[in-house]
Scaffold this motif. Sequence first.
Motif, PDB file in Angstrom:
ATOM      1  N   LYS A  98       0.849  -1.193   0.000  1.00 15.37           N
ATOM      2  CA  LYS A  98       0.000   0.000   0.000  1.00 15.37           C
ATOM      3  C   LYS A  98       0.887   1.247   0.000  1.00 15.37           C
ATOM      4  O   LYS A  98       1.877   1.320   0.731  1.00 15.37           O
ATOM      5  CB  LYS A  98      -0.900   0.022   1.241  1.00 15.37           C
ATOM      6  CG  LYS A  98      -1.862  -1.143   1.335  1.00 15.37           C
ATOM      7  CD  LYS A  98      -2.641  -1.075   2.652  1.00 15.37           C
ATOM      8  CE  LYS A  98      -3.590  -2.252   2.787  1.00 15.37           C
ATOM      9  NZ  LYS A  98      -4.308  -2.227   4.089  1.00 15.37           N
ATOM     10  N   TYR A  99       0.512   2.224  -0.812  1.00 19.92           N
ATOM     11  CA  TYR A  99       1.217   3.501  -0.791  1.00 19.92           C
ATOM     12  C   TYR A  99       0.905   4.215   0.522  1.00 19.92           C
ATOM     13  O   TYR A  99      -0.261   4.268   0.954  1.00 19.92           O
ATOM     14  CB  TYR A  99       0.789   4.374  -1.972  1.00 19.92           C
ATOM     15  CG  TYR A  99       1.276   3.864  -3.300  1.00 19.92           C
ATOM     16  CD1 TYR A  99       2.624   3.943  -3.660  1.00 19.92           C
ATOM     17  CD2 TYR A  99       0.397   3.276  -4.211  1.00 19.92           C
ATOM     18  CE1 TYR A  99       3.081   3.470  -4.881  1.00 19.92           C
ATOM     19  CE2 TYR A  99       0.835   2.801  -5.443  1.00 19.92           C
ATOM     20  CZ  TYR A  99       2.176   2.898  -5.758  1.00 19.92           C
ATOM     21  OH  TYR A  99       2.622   2.427  -6.967  1.00 19.92           O
ATOM     22  N   ILE A 100       1.926   4.752   1.137  1.00 20.00           N
ATOM     23  CA  ILE A 100       1.782   5.397   2.444  1.00 20.00           C
ATOM     24  C   ILE A 100       2.558   6.706   2.472  1.00 20.00           C
ATOM     25  O   ILE A 100       3.368   6.987   1.589  1.00 20.00           O
ATOM     26  CB  ILE A 100       2.290   4.489   3.579  1.00 20.00           C
ATOM     27  CG1 ILE A 100       3.783   4.161   3.370  1.00 20.00           C
ATOM     28  CG2 ILE A 100       1.452   3.226   3.695  1.00 20.00           C
ATOM     29  CD1 ILE A 100       4.443   3.487   4.558  1.00 20.00           C
ATOM     30  N   SER A 101       2.313   7.473   3.520  1.00 24.84           N
ATOM     31  CA  SER A 101       3.080   8.698   3.758  1.00 24.84           C
ATOM     32  C   SER A 101       4.208   8.391   4.739  1.00 24.84           C
ATOM     33  O   SER A 101       3.955   7.885   5.836  1.00 24.84           O
ATOM     34  CB  SER A 101       2.187   9.783   4.360  1.00 24.84           C
ATOM     35  OG  SER A 101       2.962  10.795   4.993  1.00 24.84           O
ATOM     36  N   PRO A 102       5.468   8.701   4.385  1.00 26.41           N
ATOM     37  CA  PRO A 102       6.559   8.492   5.339  1.00 26.41           C
ATOM     38  C   PRO A 102       6.485   9.458   6.529  1.00 26.41           C
ATOM     39  O   PRO A 102       7.047   9.176   7.583  1.00 26.41           O
ATOM     40  CB  PRO A 102       7.811   8.754   4.501  1.00 26.41           C
ATOM     41  CG  PRO A 102       7.358   9.694   3.425  1.00 26.41           C
ATOM     42  CD  PRO A 102       5.955   9.269   3.105  1.00 26.41           C
ATOM     43  N   PHE A 103       5.797  10.548   6.357  1.00 32.46           N
ATOM     44  CA  PHE A 103       5.610  11.550   7.397  1.00 32.46           C
ATOM     45  C   PHE A 103       4.590  11.051   8.432  1.00 32.46           C
ATOM     46  O   PHE A 103       4.804  11.169   9.645  1.00 32.46           O
ATOM     47  CB  PHE A 103       5.137  12.843   6.728  1.00 32.46           C
ATOM     48  CG  PHE A 103       5.042  14.072   7.596  1.00 32.46           C
ATOM     49  CD1 PHE A 103       5.372  14.076   8.934  1.00 32.46           C
ATOM     50  CD2 PHE A 103       4.612  15.277   7.035  1.00 32.46           C
ATOM     51  CE1 PHE A 103       5.271  15.227   9.709  1.00 32.46           C
ATOM     52  CE2 PHE A 103       4.512  16.433   7.787  1.00 32.46           C
ATOM     53  CZ  PHE A 103       4.833  16.407   9.127  1.00 32.46           C
TER      54      PHE A 103
END
Length: 326
Positions: free
Chosen positions: A49-54
């Motif tokens: 799944k694409y995620i936010s590293p922040f």
Amino acid sequence: MRAPPGLWRLLLAARGWGRLGAMSRYSTEQRGRPNSPDYRLYFKNADGKYISPFHDIPLFAGPKEDKEIPAKRSKTTGSEVLFNMVVEMPRWTNAKMEIATEEPLNPIKHDTKKGKLRYVANIFPHKGYIWNYGALPQTWEDPNHTDNLTGCCGDNDPIDVCEIGSKVRSSGEIVQVKVLGVLGLIDEGETDWKIIAISADDPEAQKIHDIDDVKKHKPGYLEATIDWFQLYKVPDGKPENHFAFNGEFKNKDFAVEIIKSTHEHWKALLHKKVDGGAIKCTNILVSGSPFCCSEEDARSIVQSAPAFMNGGPVSPEVDSWYFFPK
């Protein structure tokens, strides 16, 4: 025929997978053209799944990626609190790669100023960044909050980390680190804490537990860190930076309290309890956040970015060296 071990590491790196450890749970996907303003490095978790590293990578690096900072652990048992670090700029590199806080899913991008790619200057005797430089996820230095310790507001970014281990890391790598201390940089009137940490898998991690251990086992490194941060903007025509506490490095316990504070500010941001301005809080995993989006929406964000292509030339300025009197 069995491939040599070194070849396997290269093959894994080419696929966007990092070294053993935390990065095995995450991968990256390049979009756009390296060494150009449209380059982006997006993140995926182990489920693809694409995620936010922040926002989506947990701050605390536990066996189950706990969501909260635990109580202090006993040094006598050898167990220590570990944090996830997002590597933005590997040691010895010059390109100013940063988490894009104002873009959905917050990919890493090559920072620009007035349309020009930014590179950190080489100030003798240093070459580029002298540590693996990055940030702790799920932290935020609130620009509307005046720090009681420094008297200055935050710099509107996740808290920065200088990882002092022996390995040169990769941009986008997720590294589990031990926090050792913190330096209070005052950068153009803003509070900009610099966490000093070491990778948990570093050969020296078993003997470096606090900031005094850095002085003992890596003599000169902290002094070089002060020198670097004081002068790195001077080649751009800006004045020298200043430090809180007269440049004194604070210890591990002090640093962990700073991290806890920035984590609380991040939680307020993600639950819309404070005004984040242009900060993009898009995430897929933060429970109860009004900014949570679907997997399909996250995929669309990534697919809307330009496809990956071969990189352009690197600016010759990365080879320039600057000299300043002590």
